[in-house]
Write a protein that holds these residues in place. Structure first.
Motif, short mmCIF file in Angstrom:
data_model
loop_
_atom_site.label_atom_id
_atom_site.label_comp_id
_atom_site.label_asym_id
_atom_site.label_seq_id
_atom_site.Cartn_x
_atom_site.Cartn_y
_atom_site.Cartn_z
N THR A 25 0.15 7.51 -11.18
CA THR A 25 -0.72 6.67 -10.27
C THR A 25 -1.21 7.45 -9.13
OG1 THR A 25 1.46 6.03 -8.93
CG2 THR A 25 0.47 4.44 -10.65
N ALA A 26 -0.58 8.49 -8.63
CA ALA A 26 -1.11 9.43 -7.62
C ALA A 26 -2.19 10.23 -8.07
CB ALA A 26 0.17 10.34 -6.97
N SER A 27 -2.10 10.67 -9.23
CA SER A 27 -3.12 11.62 -9.97
C SER A 27 -4.43 11.01 -10.20
CB SER A 27 -2.35 12.56 -11.05
OG SER A 27 -1.52 13.22 -10.60
N PHE A 30 -7.66 11.12 -7.96
CA PHE A 30 -8.05 12.40 -7.87
C PHE A 30 -8.78 12.74 -9.03
CE2 PHE A 30 -8.13 16.94 -7.06
CZ PHE A 30 -9.20 17.17 -6.15
N ALA A 117 -9.63 17.19 -2.02
CA ALA A 117 -8.27 16.85 -2.09
C ALA A 117 -7.51 16.71 -0.80
CB ALA A 117 -7.81 18.15 -2.96
N ILE A 118 -7.82 17.43 -0.01
CA ILE A 118 -7.09 17.15 1.45
C ILE A 118 -7.40 15.88 2.00
CG2 ILE A 118 -7.42 17.96 3.74
CD1 ILE A 118 -8.27 20.84 3.21
N TYR A 120 -7.81 13.05 0.29
CA TYR A 120 -7.14 12.34 -0.52
C TYR A 120 -5.45 12.48 -0.51
CZ TYR A 120 -5.59 10.31 -5.19
OH TYR A 120 -4.85 9.52 -6.07
N ASP A 121 -5.07 13.56 -0.36
CA ASP A 121 -3.57 13.76 0.07
C ASP A 121 -3.32 13.20 1.37
OD1 ASP A 121 -1.28 15.28 -0.91
OD2 ASP A 121 -1.44 16.02 1.22
N LEU A 124 -3.03 9.33 1.07
CA LEU A 124 -1.88 9.11 0.23
C LEU A 124 -0.73 9.11 1.32
CD1 LEU A 124 -0.55 8.27 -2.34
CD2 LEU A 124 -0.62 10.69 -2.95
N ARG A 125 -0.70 10.29 2.12
CA ARG A 125 0.57 10.14 3.05
C ARG A 125 0.50 9.18 4.00
NH1 ARG A 125 2.75 15.42 2.56
NH2 ARG A 125 1.79 16.83 1.33
N ARG A 127 -0.69 6.34 3.62
CA ARG A 127 -0.14 5.00 3.03
C ARG A 127 1.36 5.06 3.10
NH1 ARG A 127 -4.57 5.14 -0.30
NH2 ARG A 127 -3.51 5.93 -1.80
N LEU A 128 1.80 6.01 2.84
CA LEU A 128 3.35 6.22 2.86
C LEU A 128 3.91 6.30 3.98
CD1 LEU A 128 3.68 8.72 -0.04
CD2 LEU A 128 4.08 6.18 -0.30
N VAL A 132 7.79 9.41 5.60
CA VAL A 132 8.35 9.14 4.24
C VAL A 132 7.70 10.35 3.18
CG1 VAL A 132 8.17 7.71 2.32
CG2 VAL A 132 8.87 6.76 4.62
N ALA A 133 6.30 10.53 3.78
CA ALA A 133 5.64 11.79 2.91
C ALA A 133 6.13 12.82 3.08
CB ALA A 133 4.13 11.66 3.52
N LEU A 136 9.31 13.07 0.82
CA LEU A 136 8.96 13.07 -0.39
C LEU A 136 8.69 14.42 -0.73
CD1 LEU A 136 8.39 11.96 -3.14
CD2 LEU A 136 6.01 11.37 -2.35
N PHE B 14 0.09 19.85 -2.32
CA PHE B 14 -0.77 18.54 -2.75
C PHE B 14 0.16 17.48 -3.59
CE2 PHE B 14 -4.45 17.21 -5.66
CZ PHE B 14 -5.01 16.31 -4.82
N PRO B 16 -0.16 14.82 -5.53
CA PRO B 16 -0.07 14.72 -6.88
C PRO B 16 0.32 15.60 -7.79
CG PRO B 16 -2.11 14.06 -5.59
CD PRO B 16 -1.24 14.60 -4.74
#
Lengths: 156, 156
Positions: A25-27, A30, A117-118, A120-121, A124-125, A127-128, A132-133, A136, B14, B16
């Motif tokens: 899902t994370a990939s 992107f 990518a930056i 996107y990452d 994602l972070r 949202r978490l 938490v990110a 992870l 990254f 993902p």
DNA sequence: TTGACTTGGTTGCACGTGCAACTATAAACC
DNA sequence: GGTTTATAGTTGCACGTGCAACCAAGTCAA
């Protein structure tokens, strides 16, 4: 959640399964970007990311730093070269090896995808949650170094 | 870590990428088991795990609970049936659907693999530490539900 | 120099997967 | 009823991958 077989095993709590689902899902999002925009493979994207960061290096170096199998790298390099994103030049020290580097076109593509990518990452972070990110991130590194008890060739 | 392109992007951070690497290393060992022992595919193993836990269900149900694409399920089911691990029976309510269930042989295989999976998972968690492993479990669920903004068909 | 062994990289083949197209049944609507 | 639209499941095809085999260049030792 019934369990007719009384096996006590639940796929939904199996770490390898959860990791795979999460990775997928994370990939996905992107992947859509580099695929639709440049027709690139995941491996191609990774190879490019390495060359973008480290400048010039041999296929072997890429294998070592990224734990990608050499046949995957070989084909990814061939593809990138075909698209004019990458150039090979013979190594002066070892006539078997080739020094790989991104062309101007390749650098431009990498600049674009790197930006994407930056962000996107970052999204994602966000949202978490940063806390938490970060957590992870650390745990994943632990998972990767665990079990990764160095196998044949160089990793993978 | 130099960065000739000044892109500021590092594949090694990254999410993902990290998720995929972690998933791959974590899965490898268990994959060896169901592959070498029963010649099974990952999808086949997952389908079996669902049937093992929930008893009898249709392919559609498996798709929904496990977010596996229906063509993958279809082929996995065909394979498991071919090996005599799974049986189909027509649904009484819907003549398009088929109710899937494990045969005795299938149940035996699932019992074996379920045991292996539990101990594999336990070992993995032990290496990470219970605290961290529990944490990871939660975070991964969050990652999966995030971004998973429900797409076409049912999931995936 | 010659031979055994290692190493950088490529290639053939089998296989699992993603996607689009398809069949057949079911449901919704007029 | 008859016509559309949605749904359960399968299949054809293209493609990325894993593995083993391979080639060519390097290494080391006798």
């Amino acid at each position: 959640m019934n369990d007719p077989t009384q096996s006590g095993f639940d796929l939904q709590d199996f770490l390898p399964y959860l990791l795979n689902q999460a990775a997928e899902t994370a990939s996905r999002g992107f992947q859509d970007i580099y695929r639709s925009r440049y027709g690139m493979t995941r491996t191609q994207w990774r190879v490019m990311a390495n060359l973008g960061k480290f400048g010039a290096m041999t296929a072997r170096d890429i294998c070592i730093t990224s734990h990608i199998e050499k046949t995957k790298v070989s084909r990814a390099v061939a593809g990138l070269e075909h698209e004019g994103l990458l150039a090979r030049s013979p190594s002066s020290q070892d006539r078997r090896a080739e020094v790989l580097s991104l062309t101007d076109k390749g650098l431009a593509v990498f600049a674009d995808l790197g930006r994407e990518a930056i962000s996107y990452d970052r999204a994602l972070r966000a949202r978490l949650g940063q806390q938490v990110a970060g957590n992870l991130n650390l745990i994943l590194r632990a998972v990767i170094s665990e079990t990764n008890g160095s196998v044949g060739d160089y990793g993978e």
